[in-house]
Design a protein around this motif. Structure first.
Motif, PDB file in Angstrom:
ATOM      1  N   ARG A   1       0.817  -1.212   0.000  1.00  9.57           N
ATOM      2  CA  ARG A   1       0.000   0.000   0.000  1.00  9.57           C
ATOM      3  C   ARG A   1       0.852   1.265   0.000  1.00  9.57           C
ATOM      4  NH1 ARG A   1      -2.034  -2.391   5.323  1.00  9.57           N
ATOM      5  NH2 ARG A   1      -0.017  -3.300   4.958  1.00  9.57           N
TER       6      ARG A   1
ATOM      7  N   ARG B   1      -1.319   0.686  11.562  1.00  8.14           N
ATOM      8  CA  ARG B   1      -2.074   0.005  10.518  1.00  8.14           C
ATOM      9  C   ARG B   1      -1.186  -0.732   9.527  1.00  8.14           C
ATOM     10  NH1 ARG B   1      -4.864   3.366  13.037  1.00  8.14           N
ATOM     11  NH2 ARG B   1      -7.136   3.366  13.113  1.00  8.14           N
TER      12      ARG B   1
ATOM     13  N   GLY C   1      -2.706  -5.441  11.511  1.00  7.59           N
ATOM     14  CA  GLY C   1      -3.769  -5.332  12.502  1.00  7.59           C
ATOM     15  C   GLY C   1      -3.605  -6.263  13.676  1.00  7.59           C
TER      16      GLY C   1
ATOM     17  N   MET D   1     -10.105 -19.350  19.829  1.00  8.73           N
ATOM     18  CA  MET D   1     -10.684 -18.041  19.500  1.00  8.73           C
ATOM     19  C   MET D   1     -11.547 -17.526  20.650  1.00  8.73           C
ATOM     20  SD  MET D   1      -9.620 -17.059  16.579  1.00  8.73           S
ATOM     21  CE  MET D   1     -10.737 -15.796  16.044  1.00  8.73           C
TER      22      MET D   1
ATOM     23  N   GLU E   1     -11.148 -13.956  22.863  1.00  4.73           N
ATOM     24  CA  GLU E   1     -12.146 -12.918  23.123  1.00  4.73           C
ATOM     25  C   GLU E   1     -11.979 -12.335  24.526  1.00  4.73           C
ATOM     26  OE1 GLU E   1     -14.632 -11.412  21.384  1.00  4.73           O
ATOM     27  OE2 GLU E   1     -13.596 -12.325  19.689  1.00  4.73           O
TER      28      GLU E   1
ATOM     29  N   ALA F   1       0.278  -8.800   5.670  1.00 10.05           N
ATOM     30  CA  ALA F   1       0.125  -7.345   5.673  1.00 10.05           C
ATOM     31  C   ALA F   1       1.394  -6.667   6.149  1.00 10.05           C
ATOM     32  CB  ALA F   1      -1.043  -6.950   6.554  1.00 10.05           C
TER      33      ALA F   1
ATOM     34  N   ASN G   1      -9.363 -10.264   1.371  1.00  9.21           N
ATOM     35  CA  ASN G   1      -8.567  -9.171   1.898  1.00  9.21           C
ATOM     36  C   ASN G   1      -7.825  -8.539   0.730  1.00  9.21           C
ATOM     37  OD1 ASN G   1      -6.610  -7.560   2.980  1.00  9.21           O
ATOM     38  ND2 ASN G   1      -5.944  -9.001   4.507  1.00  9.21           N
TER      39      ASN G   1
ATOM     40  N   GLY H   1      -5.700  -4.958   3.066  1.00  4.39           N
ATOM     41  CA  GLY H   1      -5.938  -4.262   4.328  1.00  4.39           C
ATOM     42  C   GLY H   1      -4.913  -4.666   5.363  1.00  4.39           C
ATOM     43  N   CYS H   2      -5.105  -4.185   6.588  1.00  6.39           N
ATOM     44  CA  CYS H   2      -4.112  -4.428   7.629  1.00  6.39           C
ATOM     45  C   CYS H   2      -4.447  -5.658   8.448  1.00  6.39           C
ATOM     46  CB  CYS H   2      -3.983  -3.218   8.540  1.00  6.39           C
ATOM     47  SG  CYS H   2      -5.326  -3.053   9.695  1.00  6.39           S
ATOM     48  N   ASN H   3      -5.431  -6.455   8.102  1.00 11.30           N
ATOM     49  CA  ASN H   3      -5.784  -7.662   8.853  1.00 11.30           C
ATOM     50  C   ASN H   3      -6.758  -7.398   9.968  1.00 11.30           C
ATOM     51  OD1 ASN H   3      -4.685  -9.870   7.884  1.00 11.30           O
ATOM     52  ND2 ASN H   3      -2.826  -9.813   9.045  1.00 11.30           N
ATOM     53  N   GLY H   4      -6.877  -6.169  10.418  1.00 16.09           N
ATOM     54  CA  GLY H   4      -7.740  -5.882  11.561  1.00 16.09           C
ATOM     55  C   GLY H   4      -9.165  -6.333  11.304  1.00 16.09           C
TER      56      GLY H   4
ATOM     57  N   ILE I   1      -9.536 -10.276  11.153  1.00 16.42           N
ATOM     58  CA  ILE I   1      -9.600 -11.019  12.409  1.00 16.42           C
ATOM     59  C   ILE I   1     -10.888 -10.713  13.146  1.00 16.42           C
ATOM     60  CG2 ILE I   1      -7.176 -11.540  12.743  1.00 16.42           C
ATOM     61  CD1 ILE I   1      -6.870  -9.134  14.412  1.00 16.42           C
ATOM     62  N   GLU I   2     -11.497  -9.547  12.885  1.00 15.47           N
ATOM     63  CA  GLU I   2     -12.811  -9.296  13.484  1.00 15.47           C
ATOM     64  C   GLU I   2     -13.878 -10.151  12.818  1.00 15.47           C
ATOM     65  OE1 GLU I   2     -12.454  -8.254  16.236  1.00 15.47           O
ATOM     66  OE2 GLU I   2     -13.070  -6.181  16.458  1.00 15.47           O
TER      67      GLU I   2
ATOM     68  N   LEU J   1     -13.204 -13.097  11.592  1.00 13.19           N
ATOM     69  CA  LEU J   1     -12.917 -14.416  12.165  1.00 13.19           C
ATOM     70  C   LEU J   1     -13.524 -14.529  13.557  1.00 13.19           C
ATOM     71  CD1 LEU J   1     -11.241 -16.465  10.580  1.00 13.19           C
ATOM     72  CD2 LEU J   1      -9.355 -15.993  12.113  1.00 13.19           C
ATOM     73  N   ALA J   2     -13.508 -13.403  14.297  1.00 12.17           N
ATOM     74  CA  ALA J   2     -14.063 -13.410  15.655  1.00 12.17           C
ATOM     75  C   ALA J   2     -15.572 -13.601  15.644  1.00 12.17           C
ATOM     76  CB  ALA J   2     -13.696 -12.110  16.378  1.00 12.17           C
TER      77      ALA J   2
ATOM     78  N   ILE K   1      -7.215   5.352   5.582  1.00  8.99           N
ATOM     79  CA  ILE K   1      -5.990   6.089   5.877  1.00  8.99           C
ATOM     80  C   ILE K   1      -4.986   5.981   4.735  1.00  8.99           C
ATOM     81  CG2 ILE K   1      -4.797   4.217   7.042  1.00  8.99           C
ATOM     82  CD1 ILE K   1      -4.056   6.275   9.212  1.00  8.99           C
TER      83      ILE K   1
ATOM     84  N   CYS L   1     -12.902   1.173  12.074  1.00  9.90           N
ATOM     85  CA  CYS L   1     -11.515   0.780  11.848  1.00  9.90           C
ATOM     86  C   CYS L   1     -10.971   0.066  13.059  1.00  9.90           C
ATOM     87  CB  CYS L   1     -10.654   1.993  11.511  1.00  9.90           C
ATOM     88  SG  CYS L   1      -9.017   1.573  10.970  1.00  9.90           S
ATOM     89  N   PRO L   2     -11.159  -1.241  13.202  1.00 14.26           N
ATOM     90  CA  PRO L   2     -12.094  -2.076  12.452  1.00 14.26           C
ATOM     91  C   PRO L   2     -13.473  -2.028  13.095  1.00 14.26           C
ATOM     92  CG  PRO L   2     -10.773  -3.405  13.922  1.00 14.26           C
ATOM     93  CD  PRO L   2     -10.327  -2.013  14.122  1.00 14.26           C
TER      94      PRO L   2
ATOM     95  N   ARG M   1     -16.810  -3.438  14.955  1.00 12.33           N
ATOM     96  CA  ARG M   1     -16.934  -4.504  15.944  1.00 12.33           C
ATOM     97  C   ARG M   1     -17.663  -5.694  15.316  1.00 12.33           C
ATOM     98  NH1 ARG M   1     -16.008  -2.769  21.044  1.00 12.33           N
ATOM     99  NH2 ARG M   1     -17.097  -4.554  21.877  1.00 12.33           N
ATOM    100  N   PRO M   2     -17.428  -6.899  15.827  1.00 16.64           N
ATOM    101  CA  PRO M   2     -18.081  -8.082  15.250  1.00 16.64           C
ATOM    102  C   PRO M   2     -19.602  -7.957  15.236  1.00 16.64           C
ATOM    103  CG  PRO M   2     -16.363  -8.757  16.735  1.00 16.64           C
ATOM    104  CD  PRO M   2     -16.431  -7.281  16.833  1.00 16.64           C
TER     105      PRO M   2
END
Lengths: 417, 161
Positions: free
Chosen positions: A69, A89, A92, A155, A159, A381, B23, B26-29, B32-33, B35-36, B100, B125-126, B128-129
């Motif tokens: 990016r 960023r 993440g 997972m 949480e 990333a 994806n 992106g930054c993965n954030g 993983i949300e 995935l959550a 950003i 950003c990100p 919430r689930p």
């Protein structure tokens, strides 16, 4: 050069040879299996090219470049207040480590010391971040060997850890928690107590998962002796983080050289076998160690302010932090007042993904090669710092083609000299 | 009778949804949300939504990240692979606006909706689930339930014209 590459892929290593009856030429019996860039086990875009003979993996190439990016370029000319958000960023999952490393680097060019309470709180969140990152890494591994129960359990425990992070910093993933001179907000006794209460349950869970990973025959069958990283590999590919510690190199832990950890009596964990299972277990060990560290931080948290005003002098600085995946380096040049002139980031996933090309060819099946990839805890990333562009045609060259071009360039220049 | 059949088809279709997560740099954030969302606390599967990651078998494309130049063509190709009826959910600030990275020096080609049609956008950003789950659960069945009727009317218009 093109011919040589073809020849290497085509000739089967070993005793099996298939010859065309009419022409007498050897027939290639290896296939190429591309995995990615969008694949069930990959969270992020990446292409793995596997050359296989039957089920056996004989060659592996990793192709990257989908995530570039231009973060380093965007950061140029930005004040640190803005650039810190960008640093976060980059990735993440280990976002706090990036933020901490960037701010730590800026602080080293500043006059005066950051607030000790701020430093301790920073390390507290860093260890929480490490726990959640290790749990998601292990969950991804268990998903790749199709052990969905362990995936969901890991997972779920994660949480709870995210709850702790949210309790302290106010957000789950990208927190924006570090500032030059300390941290953004102070914590109260109640918050810390609630965090410790939640961590008790997490500790129980992680111990149970470690026991399951050690004793379960299914996990053992898929993980023991698969994808072994030897010390030679560690030395050659500069493997860092838990992956190196699973191969018996505890000195690779950068926390030994960070400011707060020596006061807490920190000692890195390590295991010797270097296979998939060892990497999983090292991560569980580190989770438990992090919980111990957090308890000790809460006991020894210094009183006083959480943030101090510092005057940034500027200059060239090279800062290292142990991110959840290994050593993270920010090489920065700052002006007086804290505007970024140039920044170069080296993330731990770069060498860790590179070692896959060496260890995947030993994998007995394609599925195992994919599991080996997941066990390395890769973070794409993080990786993408630069792309190579063909100027004449204006197209982006991917890893494989870029390598060829670079090799060609080096050959022509050496021929001229 | 045919209308009943259509309604039944729409009902069944909206209760069994397979998703593909892409994806695009992106930054993965956000990933993983997403995935959550599969943990017990949010449990996306209780609504009949399955994480499949095979575009040819899926109904919903969840796109995260600002689209990098390397992804542009691939995203279009991926979108064409998904069979009708399909929906696209853009998750995260990057997918909604470029975020950003959409500023001077960034090598991204803008928000997702400039490249493929987007049905829902989840900012944050990100995010919430809970927000991701509610976006998928609310928008996607609405699109799929009436799809048979819409398709019928489109065919009718073509025949009439």
């Amino acid at each position: 050069m093109e011919r040589r590459r073809e020849g290497r892929d085509a000739s089967p290593r070993g005793n099996v040879r298939v010859v065309d009856v009419e022409t007498g030429e050897e027939v290639p019996i290896s296939h190429k299996v591309p995995v990615g860039p969008n694949h069930p086990i990959l969270k992020e875009p990446l292409r793995i090219k596997l050359a296989v003979r039957g089920e056996e993996v004989v060659d592996c190439k990793v192709e990257m470049g989908y995530c570039h990016r231009g973060i380093e370029r965007i950061m140029e000319g930005m004040p640190w207040q803005k650039a810190a958000f960008l640093a976060e960023r980059v990735c993440g999952i280990c976002s706090h480590a990036h933020n901490m490393c960037f701010i730590g680097g800026v602080e080293r060019t500043a006059e005066g010391e950051p607030a000790p309470r701020g430093l301790f709180l920073r390390v507290l969140v860093q260890e929480l971040d490490r726990i959640q990152s290790h749990l998601i890494a292990n969950a991804a591994y268990f998903y790749s060997i199709e052990h969905e129960t362990m995936f969901v359990w890991n997972m779920n425990t994660r949480e709870r850890v995210l709850d702790c992070i949210e309790e302290i910093t106010g957000n789950r993933i990208l927190t924006g928690w570090n500032v030059v001179g300390g941290v953004r907000v102070d914590v109260t006794e109640d918050q810390l107590e609630r965090v410790l209460e939640t961590l008790e349950k997490v500790e129980e869970d992680v111990k149970a998962y470690r026991r399951i990973a050690q004793t379960d025959p299914l996990i053992k069958l898929r993980s023991r002796g698969v994808g072994v990283i030897t010390k030679e590999h560690v030395r050659r590919y500069r493997v860092v983080g838990p992956q190196a510690r699973a191969s018996g190199v505890p000195e690779s832990d950068m926390r030994l050289q960070e400011p707060v950890y020596p006061e807490l009596g920190f000692k890195p964990v390590s295991r010797k076998r270097g296979d998939n299972l060892a990497r999983i277990l090292v991560r569980y060990d580190e989770c438990l160690q992090s919980i111990d560290l957090i308890e000790r931080i809460v006991d020894e948290l210094p009183e006083g302010e959480h943030r101090r005003e510092l005057e940034i002098r500027g200059g060239h600085v090279d800062h290292r932090v142990e991110a959840p995946r290994g050593e993270l380096v920010y090489d920065m040049e700052l002006t007086q007042g804290g505007v970024v002139r140039r920044v170069t980031i080296r993330t731990p996933s770069v060498p860790n993904i590179r070692v896959l090309e060496a260890i995947a060819p030993g994998a007995p099946t394609i599925a195992d090669a994919v599991a080996v990839y997941a066990s390395l805890d890769p973070c794409v990333a993080c990786n993408e710092r630069f792309v190579i562009v063909d100027r004449d045609r204006g197209e982006i060259l991917y890893e494989g083609r870029a390598r060829e071009v670079m090799r060609e360039c080096s050959r022509t220049t050496s021929g001229r000299s | 009778m045919r209308s009943l059949l259509k309604r039944l088809k729409g009902f069944v279709r909206s209760r069994s949804i397979h998703v593909t997560v892409v994806n695009t740099g992106g930054c993965n954030g956000c990933d993983i949300e997403i995935l959550a969302c599969y943990t017990y606390r949010y449990d996306l599967e209780q609504y009949g939504i399955y994480y499949h990651n095979n575009p040819r078998k899926s109904d919903v494309l969840i796109v995260t990240g600002p689209v990098t130049y390397q992804w542009r063509e691939k995203l279009e190709r991926l979108y064409r692979k998904v069979p009708e009826p399909k929906a696209v959910v853009a998750v995260g600030a990057c997918a909604c606006s470029g975020g950003i990275f959409n500023q001077e020096g960034g090598r991204v080609c803008g928000p997702v909706r400039e490249i493929i049609p987007v049905d829902a956008e989840v900012p944050g950003c990100p995010p919430r689930p809970e927000e991701i789950v509610s976006a998928i659960v609310e928008v996607v069945p609405r699109l799929f339930r009436a799809w048979e009727f819409r398709r019928g009317s489109e065919h009718g218009a073509e025949a009439g014209g």
